[in-house]
Design an enzyme around this catalytic site. Structure first.
Site, short mmCIF file in Angstrom:
data_model
loop_
_atom_site.label_atom_id
_atom_site.label_comp_id
_atom_site.label_asym_id
_atom_site.label_seq_id
_atom_site.Cartn_x
_atom_site.Cartn_y
_atom_site.Cartn_z
N SER A 1 -0.02 -1.41 -1.46
CA SER A 1 1.12 -0.49 -1.53
C SER A 1 1.43 -0.02 -2.95
CB SER A 1 2.35 -1.14 -0.92
OG SER A 1 2.60 -2.41 -1.48
N HIS B 1 0.18 1.63 4.88
CA HIS B 1 -0.07 2.87 4.14
C HIS B 1 -1.34 3.59 4.58
CE1 HIS B 1 3.19 2.05 1.32
NE2 HIS B 1 2.82 0.78 1.46
N LYS C 1 6.47 5.25 7.38
CA LYS C 1 5.76 5.94 6.30
C LYS C 1 5.14 7.24 6.81
CE LYS C 1 6.08 1.83 3.72
NZ LYS C 1 5.74 0.42 3.62
C1 LIG Z 1 6.50 -0.77 3.65
C2 LIG Z 1 5.62 -1.89 3.98
C3 LIG Z 1 5.97 -2.80 4.97
C4 LIG Z 1 7.33 -2.78 5.63
O1 LIG Z 1 7.42 -1.79 6.60
P1 LIG Z 1 8.88 -1.29 7.02
O2 LIG Z 1 8.69 -0.66 8.35
O3 LIG Z 1 9.29 -0.34 5.96
O4 LIG Z 1 9.76 -2.50 7.07
C5 LIG Z 1 5.06 -3.78 5.34
N1 LIG Z 1 3.87 -3.87 4.72
C6 LIG Z 1 3.50 -3.03 3.74
C7 LIG Z 1 2.15 -3.17 3.11
C8 LIG Z 1 4.37 -2.02 3.33
O5 LIG Z 1 4.03 -1.21 2.35
#
Ligand SMILES: *Cc1c(COP(=O)(O)O)cnc(C)c1O
Length: 398
Positions: free
Chosen positions: A175, A203, A235
């Site tokens: 991330s 991502h 995302k």
């Molecule tokens: C953003 C993210 C999460 C969390 O997801 P949300 O739905 O925003 O809680 C989990 N793992 C990774 C790698 C992330 O970047």
């Protein structure tokens, strides 16, 4: 009692104090932050779907048919046909036999890891894994072995020296660095050492692979090779919620065991319907991914010419390495004066000495938007072709 006020002052002095901006109106590159119009390059809305009319229409239709509240957990009376429909769509989209819908990616990681590993077991976790994976590992009460980032040789040694039930967990796309995990090698290692592989592709989904099916299918890996895949709708899909996909037996097991699935209120059904509409859009819209890839190439070429230090990333996550936390804040502030919003990422989110501006590109950025960003960076560009900044640390984080 602890001196909380002093801890906050210490953070401020070290350039590590965090604040929030107030955004008004929809999430899109042109956004209003703290009342000022800004051009944003820090959202995870990679395909620009967060404000898409089809998703809004699907949510509105869902609201008028099904009302708003989730009302109960899935195991009492909250499991709506909209959730069921979404899970079936997800299984097909991910090429897995089943899927389970969670309220957030954070909850999915906490619930899945702590259900699939426990006391006496061992979890192997990449040093750059997301905070929610780290917390899931802690919650499991398994022994945690952190391996150096993407280092499959080091992981193999650890696996070979460990008995009992083993679980390996990794981000698909990291991330904060934007690089992709060596998934094929990880799958082979897990097969050889009888370990269960869990990939969190928060991502990758929407951006990578055929029709946006994520980093696991980008490398053609089957359910036998990568049994558990986690993704978020927050995302690239532009909505909210998250999922795990994999063998039907494991999904059934998680319904019995994943506490963050069992003991929480089901998401509003309308949101599940918006996510269904989002999957349809993501599958269809190769043009968005193609434009995004074009922006990534253009950004990397221009920034390299300006002597900025980038990371080896082919994804829309393009960190601009700075090093010192205060220097990262200053670069972010310089850009902000030009109406450009790029957040500085500092410890403990990244290692000491590895502060950066995490630029993220979106399919809704135009070429002209990107030109503005590059011009902004050009105004603060490093002076020499041999930057004197310290080499980027690769230490274990958090
Ligand atoms: C953003 C993210 C999460 C969390 O997801 P949300 O739905 O925003 O809680 C989990 N793992 C990774 C790698 C992330 O970047």
């Amino acid at each position: 009692m602890r001196d909380f006020a002093q801890e906050i002052e210490d953070r401020k002095a070290a350039g590590l104090y965090r604040t929030r901006r107030h955004v008004s109106g929809p999430q899109q590159p042109q956004l209003i932050a703290d009342g000022e119009p800004m051009l944003g390059f820090c959202s995870n809305d990679y395909l620009g779907l967060a404000n898409h009319p089809s998703l809004i229409a699907a949510a509105e239709h869902g609201l008028s048919r099904n009302g708003l509240g989730g009302a109960s957990s899935h195991l009492i009376c909250g499991h709506h046909e909209a959730h069921h429909q979404l899970e079936q769509k997800l299984a097909r989209f991910t090429g897995r036999s089943g899927a389970l819908f969670f309220s957030t990616g954070y909850m999915a990681n906490m619930g899945v890891i702590s259900a699939l590993a426990g006391k006496g077991d061992t979890v192997f976790s990449d040093a750059l894994n997301h905070a929610s994976i780290i917390d899931g590992c802690k919650l499991s009460r398994a022994t945690i072995k952190t391996y150096p980032h993407a280092d499959t040789d080091a992981l193999e040694q650890l696996l070979a020296g460990t008995d009992g039930h083993k679980l390996v967990v990794t981000d698909g796309v990291f991330s904060m660095d934007g690089d992709i995990a060596p998934l094929r090698e990880l799958a082979q290692l897990c097969h050889r050492h009888d370990a269960l592989l869990v990939v969190d592709d928060a991502h990758g989904f929407g951006c990578l692979g055929p029709q946006g099916r994520g980093s696991v299918l980008a490398q053609g890996l089957t359910e036998a090779e990568v049994p558990v895949v986690i993704g978020t709708f927050g995302k690239a899909f532009g909505t909210s919620g998250a999922f795990v996909a994999g063998p039907a037996l494991l999904m059934d097991y998680l319904v019995q065991k994943a506490r963050t699935y069992i003991y929480t209120t089901a998401m509003p059904p309308a949101l599940a319907l918006a996510s269904c509409a989002s999957i349809d859009l993501v599958e269809r819209d190769d043009a968005r991914r193609a434009h995004l890839a074009h922006l990534v190439t253009k950004f990397r070429t221009a920034m390299t010419a300006l002597n900025y230090q980038l990371m080896p990333s082919e994804t829309p996550i393009q960190p601009v390495m700075v090093g010192d936390a205060r220097a990262a804040l200053k670069l972010s502030a310089d850009l902000e004066k030009q109406g450009l919003l790029v957040t500085a990422i500092r410890p403990p989110t990244v290692p000491q000495g590895a502060s950066r501006l995490r630029v993220t590109l979106s399919a809704t950025h135009t070429d002209a938007d990107l030109d503005r960003l590059i011009a902004g960076f050009a105004a603060s560009a490093p002076q020499t072709t041999h930057p004197t900044r310290p080499a980027v640390a690769t230490a274990t984080i958090r």
